[in-house]
Design a protein around this motif. Sequence first.
Motif, PDB file in Angstrom:
ATOM      1  N   HIS A 295      -3.819   6.173   7.025  1.00  0.00           N
ATOM      2  CA  HIS A 295      -5.007   6.562   5.915  1.00  0.00           C
ATOM      3  C   HIS A 295      -4.236   6.687   4.715  1.00  0.00           C
ATOM      4  O   HIS A 295      -3.265   7.546   4.786  1.00  0.00           O
ATOM      5  N   PRO A 296      -4.468   6.116   3.487  1.00  0.00           N
ATOM      6  CA  PRO A 296      -3.597   6.112   2.157  1.00  0.00           C
ATOM      7  C   PRO A 296      -3.837   7.341   1.323  1.00  0.00           C
ATOM      8  O   PRO A 296      -5.387   7.297   1.923  1.00  0.00           O
ATOM      9  N   LEU A 297      -2.917   7.580   0.734  1.00  0.00           N
ATOM     10  CA  LEU A 297      -2.783   9.132   0.249  1.00  0.00           C
ATOM     11  C   LEU A 297      -2.382   9.318  -0.621  1.00  0.00           C
ATOM     12  O   LEU A 297      -2.779   9.520  -1.975  1.00  0.00           O
ATOM     13  N   LEU A 298      -1.431   7.867  -1.404  1.00  0.00           N
ATOM     14  CA  LEU A 298      -1.178   7.592  -2.849  1.00  0.00           C
ATOM     15  C   LEU A 298      -0.955   6.446  -2.652  1.00  0.00           C
ATOM     16  O   LEU A 298      -0.734   5.359  -1.691  1.00  0.00           O
ATOM     17  N   THR A 306       1.663   5.910   0.278  1.00  0.00           N
ATOM     18  CA  THR A 306       2.190   7.017   0.696  1.00  0.00           C
ATOM     19  C   THR A 306       0.869   7.394   1.835  1.00  0.00           C
ATOM     20  O   THR A 306      -0.623   6.639   1.173  1.00  0.00           O
ATOM     21  N   ASN A 307       0.976   7.266   3.545  1.00  0.00           N
ATOM     22  CA  ASN A 307      -0.333   7.015   4.106  1.00  0.00           C
ATOM     23  C   ASN A 307      -0.064   8.603   4.726  1.00  0.00           C
ATOM     24  O   ASN A 307       0.825   9.467   4.745  1.00  0.00           O
ATOM     25  N   VAL A 308      -1.597   8.813   5.249  1.00  0.00           N
ATOM     26  CA  VAL A 308      -0.996  10.442   6.328  1.00  0.00           C
ATOM     27  C   VAL A 308      -1.618   9.849   7.701  1.00  0.00           C
ATOM     28  O   VAL A 308      -2.124   8.452   7.637  1.00  0.00           O
ATOM     29  N   ALA A 345      -4.212  18.149   2.733  1.00  0.00           N
ATOM     30  CA  ALA A 345      -4.016  16.834   2.865  1.00  0.00           C
ATOM     31  C   ALA A 345      -4.849  15.619   3.189  1.00  0.00           C
ATOM     32  O   ALA A 345      -4.771  14.914   2.508  1.00  0.00           O
ATOM     33  N   THR A 346      -4.020  15.696   4.513  1.00  0.00           N
ATOM     34  CA  THR A 346      -5.009  14.977   5.553  1.00  0.00           C
ATOM     35  C   THR A 346      -5.972  15.287   5.198  1.00  0.00           C
ATOM     36  O   THR A 346      -6.308  13.886   5.224  1.00  0.00           O
ATOM     37  N   ALA A 349      -7.090  13.543   2.180  1.00  0.00           N
ATOM     38  CA  ALA A 349      -7.093  11.784   1.881  1.00  0.00           C
ATOM     39  C   ALA A 349      -8.412  11.185   2.837  1.00  0.00           C
ATOM     40  O   ALA A 349      -8.794  10.510   2.213  1.00  0.00           O
ATOM     41  N   ASN A 351     -11.017  12.583   3.246  1.00  0.00           N
ATOM     42  CA  ASN A 351     -12.702  13.419   2.139  1.00  0.00           C
ATOM     43  C   ASN A 351     -13.175  14.189   3.708  1.00  0.00           C
ATOM     44  O   ASN A 351     -14.815  14.224   4.059  1.00  0.00           O
TER      45      ASN A 351
END
Length: 417
Positions: A295-298, A306-308, A345-346, A349, A351
Amino acid sequence: MKVFNFREHQPQLVPVEIIPNVLEAVGRVSAILRPTLNQFKIIGREVEFKNIVGSIGLANGDRLVVEPKVESRSNWADSVIQLLEHETRISVSGSRRSGDSQIRNDLSEAVGYEYARRLRLALRKDGPIQIYRRKEFESTRISGQLLVGKWMRKAFAHPFTFPQVKDELSAVNPFTYGLSMVARILSRTVANKHVSAELRELATLAAPGQSASFAIDRSIVSLRLPSQWSAYQPAWDIAKVVLENRSLISESGRNFGLDIAVEPWPLLETLLTRCLEALAQISDGEFEVHSKAKHPLLADSQNVVTNVIPDGLIFFRGAPFATFEAKYTKMGKLPKEAHVYQALATAAALNSPIAFLVYPTECSVRTLQVTGFAGRPVKLVLLGLGMYSYERSQGDLDRARQILSILSSLRGYGVEN
């Protein structure tokens, strides 16, 4: 033979003369396990094991036995074996040992028990594996496909002898060979005489009518088990690991053992996955479990940077509700900052209002209020799954009910916030 007992992350001095053997064993085990995290640290005579449990045999006959770093019940090895999946990498090697060298929580003992259970269930369900094999034979009666060319070459001398070929189901095949051989190998590793006798009986039932001294072509470990025999997959997963090691066929009359080691942190993720799958079944569709995925983070203007990848993800009413991160470490009074940042953060990302940190220990549930994330996530839950007291089926349900109770008490955060 000497046994050197270790606990994960606790360095210990060993005799200087066995250091070369330890280094050789470390290299051998690392090549098999291909660990994600560093597992060994050797400085002088001081040896430390990290992220590994089980036993490792040395070339001189000694053994290194590593117990889990977290609190565990007396028979933690049973829990480890029950958490093995077909993709779990296991280090297996043969060893000679005296009859009184059985150690407490020996993974090889647990593997023997587990293999007997898996093979017994498969045999009861489907009987021995049978696959089609092409058989050539000669007979005075036609019962297969006539080999016309071969018959014509001999017809002048033997007109009523018909060379033929036909396909028939046979229990004589590489899979029954392998399953039977592994049962015989493991029968020599378990101290319990009843289990040892059962393994010998299962070896006969798995390969009916075949000699106990047949040779094994270890290339069979690369074969894919036919889909119609999927009941044997759990037993075959263990059999393949054992058959991959060329030193396991011992001379008759010698005491024989196995040294088995495994990287434990993936087992915690396996336990979490099983618990969430059980939760989905008992929640009557209220909570949905989603597969592990990125799942995209940045992201920049063009690409995701960056993904999580949450270790677990629960949806409620069609939206992410709880993310899970599994951490193979002791749960202290407060979680490690790095783990907190990752979990929050995960969740942010995706919500998700709830973030879980899951530990292998047995401990009380703690729920912490999250501030500074604009309401998502709202809560951080610290949960111990008791990995080393796990028992299949009922263990999944018990833990699933615990997680369901936590989620149910927090449902309002998925709707109101």
